[in-house]
Motif scaffolding. Structure first.
Motif, mmCIF file in Angstrom:
data_model
loop_
_atom_site.group_PDB
_atom_site.id
_atom_site.type_symbol
_atom_site.label_atom_id
_atom_site.label_comp_id
_atom_site.label_asym_id
_atom_site.label_seq_id
_atom_site.Cartn_x
_atom_site.Cartn_y
_atom_site.Cartn_z
ATOM 1 N N SER A 188 6.361 1.687 1.709
ATOM 2 C CA SER A 188 6.097 1.136 3.041
ATOM 3 C C SER A 188 7.043 1.746 4.072
ATOM 4 O O SER A 188 8.250 1.775 3.877
ATOM 5 C CB SER A 188 6.266 -0.386 3.037
ATOM 6 O OG SER A 188 5.322 -0.991 2.188
ATOM 7 N N VAL A 189 6.446 2.218 5.169
ATOM 8 C CA VAL A 189 7.254 2.743 6.274
ATOM 9 C C VAL A 189 7.311 1.749 7.432
ATOM 10 O O VAL A 189 8.032 1.972 8.401
ATOM 11 C CB VAL A 189 6.709 4.098 6.778
ATOM 12 C CG1 VAL A 189 6.802 5.145 5.683
ATOM 13 C CG2 VAL A 189 5.267 3.974 7.269
ATOM 14 N N ASP A 232 0.827 -5.290 0.910
ATOM 15 C CA ASP A 232 -0.347 -6.043 0.458
ATOM 16 C C ASP A 232 -1.521 -5.146 0.101
ATOM 17 O O ASP A 232 -2.460 -5.586 -0.567
ATOM 18 C CB ASP A 232 -0.806 -7.013 1.553
ATOM 19 C CG ASP A 232 0.173 -8.139 1.799
ATOM 20 O OD1 ASP A 232 0.980 -8.429 0.889
ATOM 21 O OD2 ASP A 232 0.134 -8.729 2.900
ATOM 22 N N ILE A 233 -1.522 -3.893 0.579
ATOM 23 C CA ILE A 233 -2.648 -2.986 0.370
ATOM 24 C C ILE A 233 -2.179 -1.834 -0.507
ATOM 25 O O ILE A 233 -1.360 -1.017 -0.067
ATOM 26 C CB ILE A 233 -3.211 -2.466 1.708
ATOM 27 C CG1 ILE A 233 -3.667 -3.639 2.581
ATOM 28 C CG2 ILE A 233 -4.362 -1.501 1.462
ATOM 29 C CD1 ILE A 233 -4.217 -3.230 3.939
ATOM 30 N N PRO A 234 -2.664 -1.750 -1.743
ATOM 31 C CA PRO A 234 -2.175 -0.702 -2.650
ATOM 32 C C PRO A 234 -2.637 0.687 -2.210
ATOM 33 O O PRO A 234 -3.584 0.844 -1.440
ATOM 34 C CB PRO A 234 -2.809 -1.096 -3.984
ATOM 35 C CG PRO A 234 -4.028 -1.888 -3.625
ATOM 36 C CD PRO A 234 -3.678 -2.616 -2.364
ATOM 37 N N LEU A 251 -3.609 -2.532 12.348
ATOM 38 C CA LEU A 251 -4.278 -1.947 11.191
ATOM 39 C C LEU A 251 -3.566 -0.680 10.739
ATOM 40 O O LEU A 251 -3.510 -0.384 9.544
ATOM 41 C CB LEU A 251 -5.743 -1.663 11.518
ATOM 42 C CG LEU A 251 -6.640 -1.310 10.331
ATOM 43 C CD1 LEU A 251 -6.580 -2.393 9.252
ATOM 44 C CD2 LEU A 251 -8.078 -1.097 10.785
ATOM 45 N N THR A 252 -3.009 0.083 11.682
ATOM 46 C CA THR A 252 -2.200 1.241 11.300
ATOM 47 C C THR A 252 -1.009 0.794 10.459
ATOM 48 O O THR A 252 -0.694 1.389 9.414
ATOM 49 C CB THR A 252 -1.713 1.995 12.551
ATOM 50 O OG1 THR A 252 -2.836 2.607 13.191
ATOM 51 C CG2 THR A 252 -0.714 3.079 12.182
ATOM 52 N N ARG A 253 -0.332 -0.253 10.893
ATOM 53 C CA ARG A 253 0.816 -0.745 10.140
ATOM 54 C C ARG A 253 0.389 -1.253 8.765
ATOM 55 O O ARG A 253 1.043 -0.978 7.748
ATOM 56 C CB ARG A 253 1.517 -1.857 10.919
ATOM 57 C CG ARG A 253 2.074 -1.429 12.261
ATOM 58 C CD ARG A 253 2.734 -2.601 12.973
ATOM 59 N NE ARG A 253 3.962 -2.982 12.292
ATOM 60 C CZ ARG A 253 5.184 -2.595 12.668
ATOM 61 N NH1 ARG A 253 5.342 -1.823 13.728
ATOM 62 N NH2 ARG A 253 6.240 -2.995 11.995
ATOM 63 N N TRP A 254 -0.710 -2.027 8.723
ATOM 64 C CA TRP A 254 -1.138 -2.626 7.462
ATOM 65 C C TRP A 254 -1.544 -1.570 6.447
ATOM 66 O O TRP A 254 -1.350 -1.743 5.242
ATOM 67 C CB TRP A 254 -2.309 -3.571 7.720
ATOM 68 C CG TRP A 254 -2.166 -4.894 7.039
ATOM 69 C CD1 TRP A 254 -1.372 -5.208 5.974
ATOM 70 C CD2 TRP A 254 -2.848 -6.097 7.385
ATOM 71 N NE1 TRP A 254 -1.518 -6.530 5.632
ATOM 72 C CE2 TRP A 254 -2.422 -7.103 6.488
ATOM 73 C CE3 TRP A 254 -3.778 -6.422 8.365
ATOM 74 C CZ2 TRP A 254 -2.900 -8.401 6.543
ATOM 75 C CZ3 TRP A 254 -4.252 -7.721 8.426
ATOM 76 C CH2 TRP A 254 -3.818 -8.697 7.524
ATOM 77 N N THR A 255 -2.143 -0.467 6.914
ATOM 78 C CA THR A 255 -2.560 0.610 6.006
ATOM 79 C C THR A 255 -1.436 1.625 5.796
ATOM 80 O O THR A 255 -1.665 2.690 5.225
ATOM 81 C CB THR A 255 -3.805 1.320 6.545
ATOM 82 O OG1 THR A 255 -3.528 1.873 7.846
ATOM 83 C CG2 THR A 255 -4.993 0.373 6.638
ATOM 84 N N ASN A 256 -0.245 1.303 6.268
ATOM 85 C CA ASN A 256 0.923 2.163 6.101
ATOM 86 C C ASN A 256 0.685 3.558 6.692
ATOM 87 O O ASN A 256 1.100 4.573 6.123
ATOM 88 C CB ASN A 256 1.315 2.267 4.625
ATOM 89 C CG ASN A 256 2.805 2.522 4.441
ATOM 90 O OD1 ASN A 256 3.625 2.081 5.249
ATOM 91 N ND2 ASN A 256 3.160 3.234 3.378
ATOM 92 N N GLY A 257 -0.020 3.568 7.833
ATOM 93 C CA GLY A 257 -0.243 4.811 8.547
ATOM 94 C C GLY A 257 -1.464 5.583 8.130
ATOM 95 O O GLY A 257 -1.765 6.631 8.715
#
Length: 324
Positions: free
Chosen positions: A300-301, A293-295, A251-257
């Motif tokens: 993206s990091v 995928d999540i604006p 979830l950390t990765r998906w929310t870009n931290g």
């Protein structure tokens, strides 16, 4: 993401508590307020207590009774419940199996159950890590008590994921829709009293969880510590009637931290046997985790990854049985 070190001091901070009934049964504004509070807790702490979560007390009590009875069984009976195939998070996990190379092992043993699949689905997925039949002890009451809590926690976790999706301004079912045929597992964990010398190992070393979110139930013995953003440990004692929710690495990765997968540990200094029941929420093995995928997260990091491959790599790093 924090490194897996051992902060040297304790913090006076406390992790927040959120009344989830207002999301489950409230007005549109109340649901939005709960989602906002969850968002803030995930950004700052990566952990929060969830009050009024809707899981019946008797389901929780029965599962803790089942855990105590299981770990009272003779060791050969516990070992007989090991998974039939390798690279699984089902069945019995022996004491000291969780260990990174060159580090002291975790001082705990556990029993896991995973999402039960129909025969045809299992046949199609059984070549992958995590997908196999559950391995149960002979007592049928054990299975009934554990499965009942598993599905109640699964439903609760899906509601939490919906609230998180709402807080990010994406479709409410964005995460849940990717949790079909998941490798979500629930674990009964037994921690014996802490060794006097921490060099011999602690209940659970400093680590982050690998999946989406974790739902955690504890007995009355404390010992959970969460790393703060200042590098100190925040004590997270049991809160009567509450779940503890924490963000995982996916979830950390998906929310870009934006959501923080916080380092945490367990030190069972109570002098008693300690029991906990975490449920680790995972996606379908082949689900893609892509921050794009999540604006709203900026550039993206983190690169896009496949959920199952990412989590299984973590298991190979953290478990002796997976490495051998």
């Amino acid at each position: 993401m924090s490194t897996l070190h051992a902060p040297p001091r304790m913090s006076a901070e406390t992790i927040p508590a959120i009344d989830f009934s207002q999301y489950l049964y409230g007005t549109r504004q109340e649901r939005a307020d709960v989602s906002r509070d969850i968002h803030q807790a995930c950004r700052r702490y990566g952990f929060f207590y969830l009050d009024q979560h809707g899981i019946a007390d008797d389901l929780i009590d029965n599962a803790f009774d089942a855990a105590r009875e299981f770990f009272d069984l003779p060791l050969p009976e516990r070992i007989a419940c090991k998974a039939a195939t390798g690279l699984q998070n089902r069945g019995y996990q022996a004491m000291f199996d969780t260990q990174r190379e060159g580090e002291a092992p975790d001082v705990k043993e556990s029993f896991d159950m995973g999402f039960p699949l129909a025969d045809d689905a299992l046949a199609a997925l059984s070549h992958l890590p995590f997908y196999s039949r559950n391995a149960w002890p002979r007592d049928p009451a054990f299975r009934s008590r554990v499965e009942s809590l598993y599905f109640a926690m699964l439903d609760c976790g899906h509601q939490v994921l919906r609230a998180m999706a709402d807080s990010l301004g994406i479709d409410t079912n964005f995460f849940v829709a990717r949790c079909r045929q998941p490798f979500t597992n629930m674990r009964l964990v037994h921690y014996p009293p802490q060794p006097k010398a921490q060099e011999e190992g602690i209940g659970a070393r400093a680590h982050t969880d690998k999946g989406l979110i974790t739902l955690l139930l504890n007995d009355a013995n404390g010992g959970l510590h969460v790393e703060s953003d200042s590098g100190a440990w925040i004590d997270a004692p049991p809160r009567p009637g509450a779940l503890i929710i924490n963000v995982g690495d996916l979830l950390t990765r998906w929310t870009n931290g934006r959501f923080r997968s916080a380092v945490h540990r367990v030190v069972n200094a109570s002098g008693n046997e300690r029991f906990s029941i975490p449920q680790f929420h995972h996606l379908n093995y082949f689900a893609e985790v892509n921050p794009s995928d999540i604006p709203g997260g900026g550039e993206s990091v983190y690169p896009a990854i496949t959920a199952g491959e990412f989590v299984s790599a973590g298991f190979r790093r953290d478990r002796k049985s997976w490495r051998t």
